[in-house]
Design a protein around this motif. Sequence first.
Motif, short mmCIF file in Angstrom:
data_model
loop_
_atom_site.label_atom_id
_atom_site.label_comp_id
_atom_site.label_asym_id
_atom_site.label_seq_id
_atom_site.Cartn_x
_atom_site.Cartn_y
_atom_site.Cartn_z
N LEU A 497 0.83 -1.20 0.00
CA LEU A 497 0.00 0.00 0.00
C LEU A 497 0.87 1.26 0.00
O LEU A 497 0.50 2.26 -0.63
CB LEU A 497 -0.92 -0.02 1.22
N SER A 498 2.00 1.23 0.70
CA SER A 498 2.89 2.40 0.70
C SER A 498 3.49 2.65 -0.68
O SER A 498 3.83 3.79 -1.00
CB SER A 498 4.01 2.20 1.73
N ARG A 499 3.60 1.61 -1.49
CA ARG A 499 4.05 1.78 -2.88
C ARG A 499 2.87 1.92 -3.83
O ARG A 499 3.05 1.87 -5.05
CB ARG A 499 4.92 0.59 -3.29
N PHE A 500 1.66 2.06 -3.27
CA PHE A 500 0.42 2.27 -4.02
C PHE A 500 0.13 1.10 -4.97
O PHE A 500 -0.50 1.29 -6.01
CB PHE A 500 0.48 3.59 -4.79
N GLN A 501 0.53 -0.09 -4.57
CA GLN A 501 0.13 -1.31 -5.27
C GLN A 501 -1.16 -1.80 -4.61
O GLN A 501 -1.19 -2.80 -3.90
CB GLN A 501 1.24 -2.34 -5.20
N CYS A 502 -2.22 -1.08 -4.88
CA CYS A 502 -3.45 -1.25 -4.11
C CYS A 502 -4.11 -2.60 -4.38
O CYS A 502 -4.66 -3.23 -3.46
CB CYS A 502 -4.40 -0.11 -4.42
N LYS A 503 -4.09 -3.05 -5.61
CA LYS A 503 -4.72 -4.32 -5.94
C LYS A 503 -4.02 -5.47 -5.21
O LYS A 503 -4.68 -6.34 -4.62
CB LYS A 503 -4.67 -4.55 -7.45
N GLU A 504 -2.70 -5.48 -5.24
CA GLU A 504 -1.94 -6.52 -4.54
C GLU A 504 -2.13 -6.40 -3.03
O GLU A 504 -2.22 -7.42 -2.32
CB GLU A 504 -0.46 -6.43 -4.88
N ALA A 505 -2.22 -5.17 -2.53
CA ALA A 505 -2.42 -4.98 -1.08
C ALA A 505 -3.77 -5.54 -0.64
O ALA A 505 -3.88 -6.18 0.42
CB ALA A 505 -2.33 -3.50 -0.73
N ALA A 682 4.72 13.72 -8.91
CA ALA A 682 3.65 12.99 -8.22
C ALA A 682 3.54 11.57 -8.75
O ALA A 682 3.29 10.62 -7.99
CB ALA A 682 2.33 13.73 -8.38
N SER A 683 3.73 11.40 -10.07
CA SER A 683 3.62 10.07 -10.66
C SER A 683 4.76 9.16 -10.22
O SER A 683 4.58 7.95 -10.13
CB SER A 683 3.60 10.19 -12.19
N GLN A 684 5.93 9.71 -9.95
CA GLN A 684 7.02 8.90 -9.43
C GLN A 684 6.70 8.35 -8.05
O GLN A 684 7.09 7.22 -7.71
CB GLN A 684 8.30 9.72 -9.39
N ILE A 685 6.00 9.12 -7.23
CA ILE A 685 5.62 8.67 -5.90
C ILE A 685 4.51 7.64 -6.00
O ILE A 685 4.53 6.60 -5.33
CB ILE A 685 5.19 9.86 -5.02
N ASN A 686 3.53 7.89 -6.84
CA ASN A 686 2.38 7.00 -7.01
C ASN A 686 2.29 6.61 -8.48
O ASN A 686 1.52 7.21 -9.24
CB ASN A 686 1.11 7.69 -6.54
N PRO A 687 3.04 5.64 -8.91
CA PRO A 687 3.05 5.29 -10.33
C PRO A 687 1.81 4.53 -10.78
O PRO A 687 1.66 4.28 -11.99
CB PRO A 687 4.30 4.42 -10.46
N THR A 688 0.93 4.16 -9.88
CA THR A 688 -0.26 3.39 -10.26
C THR A 688 -1.50 4.25 -10.36
O THR A 688 -2.59 3.70 -10.57
CB THR A 688 -0.50 2.28 -9.22
N ASN A 689 -1.38 5.55 -10.22
CA ASN A 689 -2.53 6.43 -10.27
C ASN A 689 -2.81 6.83 -11.72
O ASN A 689 -1.99 7.49 -12.37
CB ASN A 689 -2.28 7.68 -9.42
N ALA A 690 -3.97 6.44 -12.22
CA ALA A 690 -4.32 6.73 -13.62
C ALA A 690 -4.57 8.21 -13.83
O ALA A 690 -4.29 8.74 -14.93
CB ALA A 690 -5.55 5.93 -14.02
N LEU A 691 -5.08 8.91 -12.81
CA LEU A 691 -5.37 10.34 -12.98
C LEU A 691 -4.11 11.14 -13.26
O LEU A 691 -4.12 12.08 -14.07
CB LEU A 691 -6.07 10.87 -11.72
N LEU A 692 -3.01 10.78 -12.60
CA LEU A 692 -1.75 11.49 -12.83
C LEU A 692 -1.27 11.29 -14.27
O LEU A 692 -0.78 12.24 -14.91
CB LEU A 692 -0.69 11.01 -11.85
N LEU A 719 -3.44 1.21 -16.50
CA LEU A 719 -3.41 1.24 -15.04
C LEU A 719 -4.79 1.02 -14.45
O LEU A 719 -4.94 0.31 -13.45
CB LEU A 719 -2.83 2.57 -14.56
N ASP A 720 -5.81 1.63 -15.05
CA ASP A 720 -7.16 1.52 -14.51
C ASP A 720 -8.15 1.42 -15.67
O ASP A 720 -8.58 2.44 -16.21
CB ASP A 720 -7.48 2.74 -13.64
N PRO A 721 -8.49 0.20 -16.09
CA PRO A 721 -9.44 0.07 -17.21
C PRO A 721 -10.82 0.65 -16.91
O PRO A 721 -11.60 0.91 -17.84
CB PRO A 721 -9.52 -1.45 -17.42
#
Length: 816
Positions: A497-505, A682-692, A719-721
């Motif tokens: 979750l800290s790496r924003f791998q939310c699905k795996e978390a 911001a995308s480097q911190i949260n690379p899984t965010n589709a909005l960024l 990232l987010d279909p």
Amino acid sequence: MSPPPSGVAGQLRQLIYYHLDNDLLENALFLAGRLHGLEPRSPDAAHLLALCNLRLGRYKAALDYSKPKGSQGQHLGCAYVFAQACLALEKHVDGAHALERARGFWAARNHWNKHSETSRRHLPDAAACYALLGKLWSAHGDTKKAVDYDIEALKLNPFMWDAFTDLCDIGALVRPLNIFKVTPEMLAALSHSTLNGNGANPFAPCESNMDAKNLSISTPEIDPFNPSIRTGGDIGLNLGGSNLLSKLNGSIPVTNGNGAGSGYHDVETPTSNDQNIRDDDVMMGDIGGPVMNEPGIEPPHAPGRKTRLQPFASAEEPPKMRSITSRTRLKMGSESSESTEIPRPIGQNGHKRTVSGHSTQQANGQSLDPTAAPPRRSVRLLNSISQIRPSSSRLAAATSRDPDSRERRELRKVKATGTKGKAGTVSTVGRVVSGNRKPTVEISESSGKPESRPTSAAAGGAPPLRMAPQTDPGRDQEGLQWLMDLLLKIGTGYAQLSRFQCKEALETFASIPSQHRETPWVLAQIGKAYYERSMYSDAEKVFQRIRDKAPSQMEDMEVFSNVLWQLKKETDLAYLAHTLVDQDRLSPQAWCAIGNAFSLQREHDQAIKCFSRATQLDPKFAYAFTLQGHEHVANEEFDKALYAYRCAISADNRHYNGWYGLGQVFEKMGKYDVAEKHYRAASQINPTNALLAVKIGSVLDRMKKTQLALVQYMHAVTLDPRSNLARFRKAQIHLKLGAASEALKDLEYLKDSAPDDANVHFLLGRTYKKLRDRTNAIRHFTIALNLDPKASQYIKEAMESLEDEEGGVWSSSDER
């Protein structure tokens, strides 16, 4: 007033720890002030005073009291308290340097598996110091040192959970599988503690009996026969004595001055002042010795085991009656009479006392005390007319027998004519004085049999001893392995979750046992994972379960309020804000909820005030700064918004929402290249965010970098279909590049997922116009006109120019 006795400091230390352990901090602080006044130069006293102030949140006072010995690392306790106070007062470098100077005191300490219900360590070990150093350097901004110290803490103790979470929050690449595992060192420590009983006594009194017979435990303050201050040679009924009544008091005699051993290994009871714990476990600094000992005063030594006495000489008249002690001991199942000869204090032989406070005992059966003072005449007269009634207390041979002198033996019964032996002016003949004294047993000289015992509250004597259950090494290792597996799953989910791998978390948290998965902390992590994936309905359900299970939970409630804001649930959000304020009006989470409620009602100025209040309560609460910046953007106050977002980044450098806010402001100001840099940060911190990814593509499109923008939009869809915005932007780029058929695929998906969106139908009309499908084009233009009458001008122009390939561009720059 007379000078304080030597035992005052030890009693004060014991009382301070008692109040600290029971969270009576004001009492502990008051007593710590008395100890510091008594010993102003003692580092232990300064440490206790600083510790009490630290527990009370008085960080400046804790800093001042611990600084003389702590800042230079001369005392471990002072250095640790000084570092904690520096962390609270943001003097991070000073605290870190103080702990580094005291490294010699804590580097070799490891207290893992050494704490139990009966013993604890007052000073930190290496793992605790490393963890605190990690916090100090992390707060200072030195990420590299913080990571190094947190890793060292986890190597020594993998249960340092805050060190693990700090590593994850810093952004370090953490492998929980290498952290939460049973090491050979842990197994060795576990086996050692199992063999040694984990530092606890193998015999422990039954708790229920202890509670039931609480009145039978005597204290020095209320027992006139148990004075608390005695000389080194007087090892009587006070704590640390070696006779039966001292055992009933719950003490173990000190053999070598350091409280490490007992003179009687078959009867070990826990002490109230940790007399059976090692020096480094009890003392608070670099000075060894137990708490009760004072420098320069040698503690009394326990008497050695007395050898079996030789038969009386022919010149000595034998006693007229058999020793009651040996008879009673035989009834208790003793193996030999040798073990019954427990040394007795001089002048306290366990017999009843006369009006003058002196014992009555037959002269023939008494041994000599060469140190006894000559008796008074009144005492001799009184002893000559007193009826001798033996007691059931054990007779002892504390002094050596002299068969050649009968007069010296008679002096034993009149010992303690001074202040030490006096019990008071009230006669105690025939009554039980304190709860720990056994009742009198009347013995007839003719029959030699004891009469029936009286039924009194103290008749039960000491509580029965029971053997503590033997620990099974295999069971302990199995429990340790299970606990490590649990922490591995929770730690893996938190790291993901800290790496924003939310699905795996979410998948990892789902594998946690249900009894732990349904706890508020784990549920909060699951709710945040759903929130980061923009699955707001699922997040709402999870946070609502937290509110049902723990209504007083305040942590992460700002995320819940954001979820309700995204779902546009004004009533639920207002109720949440009202509830949080009622629970704790000084929590930043409550003010964030109030601000979100005002924001949803478009009262942006009131929302800004609430978010400002949240940042005042917690200057490190980064999300409140971000929400405040969003409200300034809504008011088109871009300078204030920039300041708020920068404050958020200053509070938490990995708060990607602050970087996103800065990019949004620069984009609105037309500085697309600067906006791209902040969006990419911001995308480097949260690379899984589709909005960024969508925002990066948006600024690239505005800078006429269409192909690069298309790459970003395609990445966002990957990232987010489920992201409607990413598909809409992708369809726009395809239509601009002339790939109408590719655009149609995404628009058909959007038509089903967002059927009431006028922008989707307008873009579908333009797409069908590109494909020369006039009928479907007019159909979707009409639907768009019905859904959004305000945009009728653009839609009618597009319908009138169906033959024009360019058509309208109404929705190309619109942003949802």
